[in-house]
Design an enzyme around this catalytic site. Sequence first.
Site, PDB file in Angstrom:
ATOM      1  N   HIS A  42     -42.530  25.277  48.865  1.00 56.84           N
ATOM      2  CA  HIS A  42     -41.852  24.316  49.819  1.00 56.84           C
ATOM      3  C   HIS A  42     -41.706  25.234  51.225  1.00 56.84           C
ATOM      4  O   HIS A  42     -41.858  24.807  52.335  1.00 56.84           O
ATOM      5  CB  HIS A  42     -40.081  24.057  49.393  1.00 56.84           C
ATOM      6  CG  HIS A  42     -39.622  23.357  50.230  1.00 56.84           C
ATOM      7  ND1 HIS A  42     -39.781  21.896  50.400  1.00 56.84           N
ATOM      8  CD2 HIS A  42     -38.782  23.637  51.101  1.00 56.84           C
ATOM      9  CE1 HIS A  42     -38.706  21.344  51.447  1.00 56.84           C
ATOM     10  NE2 HIS A  42     -38.349  22.487  51.825  1.00 56.84           N
ATOM     11  N   HIS A  88     -37.524  14.625  51.310  1.00 59.71           N
ATOM     12  CA  HIS A  88     -36.280  15.196  50.377  1.00 59.71           C
ATOM     13  C   HIS A  88     -36.643  14.200  49.219  1.00 59.71           C
ATOM     14  O   HIS A  88     -35.674  13.691  48.711  1.00 59.71           O
ATOM     15  CB  HIS A  88     -35.042  14.819  51.213  1.00 59.71           C
ATOM     16  CG  HIS A  88     -34.181  16.087  51.558  1.00 59.71           C
ATOM     17  ND1 HIS A  88     -32.887  16.418  51.380  1.00 59.71           N
ATOM     18  CD2 HIS A  88     -34.689  17.139  52.128  1.00 59.71           C
ATOM     19  CE1 HIS A  88     -32.598  17.404  51.592  1.00 59.71           C
ATOM     20  NE2 HIS A  88     -33.653  18.127  52.052  1.00 59.71           N
ATOM     21  N   HIS A  90     -37.505  15.254  45.906  1.00 57.19           N
ATOM     22  CA  HIS A  90     -37.064  15.697  44.597  1.00 57.19           C
ATOM     23  C   HIS A  90     -35.352  15.449  44.701  1.00 57.19           C
ATOM     24  O   HIS A  90     -34.663  14.977  43.630  1.00 57.19           O
ATOM     25  CB  HIS A  90     -37.435  16.975  44.346  1.00 57.19           C
ATOM     26  CG  HIS A  90     -38.897  17.031  43.751  1.00 57.19           C
ATOM     27  ND1 HIS A  90     -39.512  18.194  43.598  1.00 57.19           N
ATOM     28  CD2 HIS A  90     -39.526  15.988  43.129  1.00 57.19           C
ATOM     29  CE1 HIS A  90     -40.687  17.873  43.170  1.00 57.19           C
ATOM     30  NE2 HIS A  90     -40.683  16.449  43.127  1.00 57.19           N
ATOM     31  N   ARG A 109     -31.219  18.996  62.439  1.00 48.47           N
ATOM     32  CA  ARG A 109     -31.010  20.474  62.712  1.00 48.47           C
ATOM     33  C   ARG A 109     -32.385  20.965  63.364  1.00 48.47           C
ATOM     34  O   ARG A 109     -32.279  21.839  64.410  1.00 48.47           O
ATOM     35  CB  ARG A 109     -30.558  21.416  61.629  1.00 48.47           C
ATOM     36  CG  ARG A 109     -29.070  21.061  61.409  1.00 48.47           C
ATOM     37  CD  ARG A 109     -28.536  22.285  60.400  1.00 48.47           C
ATOM     38  NE  ARG A 109     -28.979  21.949  59.158  1.00 48.47           N
ATOM     39  CZ  ARG A 109     -28.594  21.175  58.085  1.00 48.47           C
ATOM     40  NH1 ARG A 109     -27.941  20.202  58.456  1.00 48.47           N
ATOM     41  NH2 ARG A 109     -29.308  21.044  56.977  1.00 48.47           N
ATOM     42  N   ASP A 262     -32.118  27.103  62.370  1.00 54.25           N
ATOM     43  CA  ASP A 262     -31.258  26.241  61.390  1.00 54.25           C
ATOM     44  C   ASP A 262     -31.150  26.985  60.081  1.00 54.25           C
ATOM     45  O   ASP A 262     -32.251  27.677  59.711  1.00 54.25           O
ATOM     46  CB  ASP A 262     -31.584  24.964  61.366  1.00 54.25           C
ATOM     47  CG  ASP A 262     -32.747  24.563  60.804  1.00 54.25           C
ATOM     48  OD1 ASP A 262     -33.941  25.152  61.221  1.00 54.25           O
ATOM     49  OD2 ASP A 262     -32.931  23.754  59.860  1.00 54.25           O
ATOM     50  N   GLU A 306     -28.125  27.101  50.223  1.00 53.51           N
ATOM     51  CA  GLU A 306     -28.521  25.884  51.058  1.00 53.51           C
ATOM     52  C   GLU A 306     -27.366  25.108  51.574  1.00 53.51           C
ATOM     53  O   GLU A 306     -27.653  24.008  51.574  1.00 53.51           O
ATOM     54  CB  GLU A 306     -29.819  25.217  50.433  1.00 53.51           C
ATOM     55  CG  GLU A 306     -30.846  26.130  50.012  1.00 53.51           C
ATOM     56  CD  GLU A 306     -32.371  25.455  49.598  1.00 53.51           C
ATOM     57  OE1 GLU A 306     -32.206  24.245  49.806  1.00 53.51           O
ATOM     58  OE2 GLU A 306     -33.069  26.130  49.282  1.00 53.51           O
ATOM     59  N   SER A 307     -26.414  25.663  51.563  1.00 52.37           N
ATOM     60  CA  SER A 307     -25.163  24.882  52.020  1.00 52.37           C
ATOM     61  C   SER A 307     -25.470  24.291  53.514  1.00 52.37           C
ATOM     62  O   SER A 307     -26.362  25.007  54.132  1.00 52.37           O
ATOM     63  CB  SER A 307     -23.746  25.682  52.370  1.00 52.37           C
ATOM     64  OG  SER A 307     -23.245  26.290  50.897  1.00 52.37           O
ATOM     65  N   SER A 529     -45.220  18.012  50.794  1.00 50.95           N
ATOM     66  CA  SER A 529     -44.541  18.085  49.701  1.00 50.95           C
ATOM     67  C   SER A 529     -45.485  17.903  48.272  1.00 50.95           C
ATOM     68  O   SER A 529     -45.940  16.903  48.134  1.00 50.95           O
ATOM     69  CB  SER A 529     -43.684  16.730  49.646  1.00 50.95           C
ATOM     70  OG  SER A 529     -43.120  16.628  48.569  1.00 50.95           O
TER      71      SER A 529
END
Lengths: 717, 234
Positions: A42, A88, A90, A109, A262, A306-307, A529
Amino acid sequence: MTEPVHRTLGMTDEEYESVVRVLDRTPEPAELAMYSVMWSEHCSYKSSRAWLGRFPTEAPWVVVGPGENAGVVDLGDGWLAALRIESHNHPSFVEPYQGAATGVGGILRDIFTMGARPIAVWDPIRFGSLDQPRNRYLLKGVVAGIAGYGNAVGVPTLGGEIEFADCYSGNPLVNVMALGILEREQLVLSAASGEGNVAVLLGAATGRDGIGGASILASASFDEGSGAKRPSVQIGDPFEEKKLIEACLELYERGLVVGIQDLGAAGISCATSECAANGGMGMDVDLDTVHLREHGMTPGEILMSESQERMLAIVRPEDVAEVLALAEKWEVDASSIGTVTPGGALRVFQDGALVAEVPAASLSEDAPRYERPRERPAWLDAVWADAPDVPDQVDVAGALRSLLDDPALGDRSWIYEQYDHQLFLNTVVGPGNDGSLLRIKGTEKGLAVSTDGDGLRCRLDPRRGGARIVWEAALNVAVTGARPYAVVDNLNFGNPEKPEVMWQFVEVVEGMSQACEALGVPVIGGNVSFYNETGGVDIHPTPVVGMLGFCDPMPPRAPRLDRAEEGMDVWLVGPEHLDDFAGSAFARVVLGNEGGRPHDADAEAGSTVIAHAIQLAGWSPVLHDVSAGGVAVALAEICIRSGVGAVVEAADWRELLCESPHRFLAVLPPEADPSDLSPIRRIATMGGAAIDFGRYGALPLTEATEIWRNALPRRLA
Amino acid sequence: MTIAVVVFPGTNCEHDVVHALGVLGVSADLAWHRETDLAGASGVVLPGGFAHGDYLRTGAIARFSPVMTEVARLAEAGCPVLGICNGFQILCEAGLLPGALVANRDLRFVCRPIHVRVESTDSVLTAAATVGDVLRIPLNSYEGNYVAPAADVAALEEAGRVMLRYCDPSGAVTDPANPNGSMNAIAGIANAAGNVAGLMPHPERASEEILGSTDGRVLLESFVAAATAIPAGR
């Protein structure tokens, strides 16, 4: 015997050996955590990087090409546009609401990291059949997540596109694209320059959520135990992001930021190492200063978390107080967590002790690169041989009934009416039309956007399919009056360790590249992806194109689908290939056939047709791209949206249902004569209470409308 | 004459309201929610968005923002106060208007143009309109379903304080034309004095032909006229 730690982090033995070589020693746990994420598929594009260089990326109007957080193009008069697409997939399968919501947050972001205000979002999505309850649950959850986050964060969602196929049943696709605009002097990049400058972490507190999102979720295939991966899905807070957007935009406006990045995949590890590496510098990071959500987090957890809703700004020491005060005004938490150092080492401290010391650039630049084996799938010949068996005669009205009831062809307002698509007062042409058209207030400029994908055609012929989606997206922006200006792409594929999947990938890249070259449109960013595979089943190769179109000035009254009137003529513009049924909606829905080989794009015809569309957009009430469902569905959509029937003159039913590329419908006043825009011919007249195909049958407009409007709602009720 | 457009953290329609007022030739200033003095303004708008994230309940936190004490004071003094969408929800939570806005009947967010019928011109929102006018204006909300105790609704109706009602394009009030299940199809109301008004649809989104409708202008023009009529600096 217990499994070595690197394997539980998703790393191969060979990759672990590479880390040992780079460091010339055994990595500490925190260091291993950082490499495992940064070297994941990724983050590192290790399987695809070798091929992505094929894309044409240059044009005089490109300001920032691939590699930064978003691509940026010049719109003249000091205006720039920033565009970015992500997936996004998965996380959305594991937890549809939060997976989709955090996808929106992440893409925004990427845009405001560049200094741009995000002005619109699009969401191309794919699901398995809605006959299955699980797929209905996923669709509803994903749409609710996009709406819940996008509406609350205060950025309009202008639509996207949707397809259904069984291969997405275990692996839905949730792509998200965002557009921003900025004035040139506000452009910022993610480089940490200037020894002694301070790294300020802005936004949400760091917690244990989303640990391993990039390596564990996004870079591996799914099996029956995937539900257990739910703790790797991040949780979004659109309110926090809204405050962060406003705070960052004011930081840029006041010139307080030297560089910014970001925090997305791989969190602090990625942001600090990329900032430092991009600036040719190092950084000392003190984990004790990171504002945390919970106590007792290990260095690896803090670095990998990964907050969501976090940014890392590089600030001159004398400006730190002002930055913190501004953050306080916007009620955004902020802390100085690091210092830019010479020498290129990323050093991480906790409790005064050095817990990691790695060459910052090694996390990105030394990542493995694989040229994986490729092989044309053995099954492809059989698929080509299984071409649709097209009958001599067809009840077109009956076929149209079935097509309008298909969830991918019916009315999508059930989805887009849940999205705020009007905020900021820029939406001139909104969802439900071919391309969106946004104005830039205070100028005559317009930005047109379309997202397009076609998984089935790409399965049948990845090179042709890849080219055709680029041409279709280009035509979709052209019918709003804009010229194709820049492309971003999201390449959704199966397991790259399978040679057939790698072959599909390379073919798609080649087809898309050829189309972009013929159009003279640069690729300014993209995302790959892989591992969209569940239980050994790979998805269709599903590249999604995001096309940005640009016009200056905008047409005075841009065409829309709802402006046809009784007595107007319908013209079909573009070349026809009456045998192009492979991958068509008619073959799939009516004949139940998904085989054959689709026609290739035709660069010369395509360019001509796009020029015609741009010219006609200046004065036509309605222009509409002909794609899935052919002329029959395109015309029906015009009739339904405008509330008026049509009488069609067709010599051959195949004219109405084939799907050859590079075609659109123009609805013009009866006195207009566009016949110099060859190839063009008049095919229908607006009027009456039915869509009347003559000897091929007629469908009452009220019935067509009813079927079309209910195609999605009746399946989701 | 200037109009204050209040910005809470999470508000997102503030620039749109300023833009639409600008189209009418009126200047407006943004006022951060921590401000406590808006005496220079001749009118106050609480715009749409998600003040304080709409956490707990729409408007539940915003009513405690420092600026709301000043908004209440100005409302009491007769200053025109307009709440649009989230602003309407906040005015209800703050007790400046009766009732509450709860989740839509279908439990889905609704963003689409709807029709409303002007029911009364006795407010800063509708003074320039004509009773019976049908306006096409975008709605954009999840909690747009107006509710109040039956007696309060009856009192509102009795006093002619329902300003706008959801209807079909011909002006007929029907159940399918009610997009969110609001009691009596109420889309906008005013206080007894008529100087405080709230509505769920977004008139600022229907103020330019290029965006598809100019039907919202008459509402903003009503508000501007009311603001122009009173002296600032109370």
